[in-house]
Write an enzyme that holds these catalytic residues in place. Sequence first.
Site, mmCIF file in Angstrom:
data_model
loop_
_atom_site.group_PDB
_atom_site.id
_atom_site.type_symbol
_atom_site.label_atom_id
_atom_site.label_comp_id
_atom_site.label_asym_id
_atom_site.label_seq_id
_atom_site.Cartn_x
_atom_site.Cartn_y
_atom_site.Cartn_z
ATOM 1 N N GLU A 99 0.703 -1.125 -0.108
ATOM 2 C CA GLU A 99 0.098 -0.160 0.121
ATOM 3 C C GLU A 99 0.724 1.266 0.004
ATOM 4 O OE1 GLU A 99 -2.922 1.004 -0.558
ATOM 5 O OE2 GLU A 99 -4.562 0.076 0.533
ATOM 6 N N ASP A 103 -4.809 4.489 6.040
ATOM 7 C CA ASP A 103 -5.592 5.873 6.845
ATOM 8 C C ASP A 103 -6.541 5.339 7.670
ATOM 9 O OD1 ASP A 103 -6.785 8.288 6.970
ATOM 10 O OD2 ASP A 103 -6.989 8.570 4.830
ATOM 11 N N ASP A 159 -2.434 10.881 -4.842
ATOM 12 C CA ASP A 159 -2.778 11.583 -5.930
ATOM 13 C C ASP A 159 -4.036 12.891 -5.194
ATOM 14 O OD1 ASP A 159 -5.099 9.821 -5.422
ATOM 15 O OD2 ASP A 159 -6.140 10.871 -6.989
ATOM 16 N N ARG A 165 0.536 12.125 -8.738
ATOM 17 C CA ARG A 165 1.120 10.785 -8.591
ATOM 18 C C ARG A 165 2.487 10.638 -9.112
ATOM 19 N NH1 ARG A 165 -3.322 7.301 -7.302
ATOM 20 N NH2 ARG A 165 -5.404 7.633 -8.042
#
Length: 179
Positions: A99, A103, A159, A165
Amino acid sequence: MNKDMKKILFSEDQIRSRCIELGRQISDDYTAMGSSPLLVGLLRGSVPFMAELIKHLDLDAQYDFMDVTSYAGTKSTGDIKIIKDLDTSIEGKDILLVEDIVDTGRTIKAVKELMHNKGARSVKVVTLLDKPERREVEEVAEYVGFEIANEFVVGFGMDFDQRYRCLPYVGVLKDEMYQ
Ligand code: PRP
């Protein structure tokens, strides 16, 4: 530095150095287990991190990608919809989810459950960034590049509205860019 950025949090060099350390740690752990993991990158944010990390693995590892999204309106349940599934069976395999950021923790929770249901032998998580302040479910990544505060970060795969990105570093956007 990109003109929309308030500050750089982690430079290209810092990210590479941390990937070297993570690569060693992961290689040692899976070698001790006698295992060759299947790395599974979650699209799209994980791509630059995956690309850097795999260079530093001393393992007979393989990799694949998945794309998942939360079901609209049911984010709190953690349900996910598979946009792109894996191309290979994971039955009996040791999976290392890759990942860019953890979050709320809902994505890794749901994907881990899915993989256990599909017969994975083990599922661990490596993430470039971890934002523990934002966690809504009890999930931890076994391998964390950097722990960060609750700031809106972009770059190195991450992003804002699909932009930024491709930046080679992780930075914080100027407030006016997203307000
Ligand atoms: C981001 C990130 C994680 C997820 C983390 O993906 O790549 O997969 O959110 O959030 P959580 O811990 O709250 O579940 P996003 O859906 O933005 O897709 P992307 O990778 O294509 O940017």
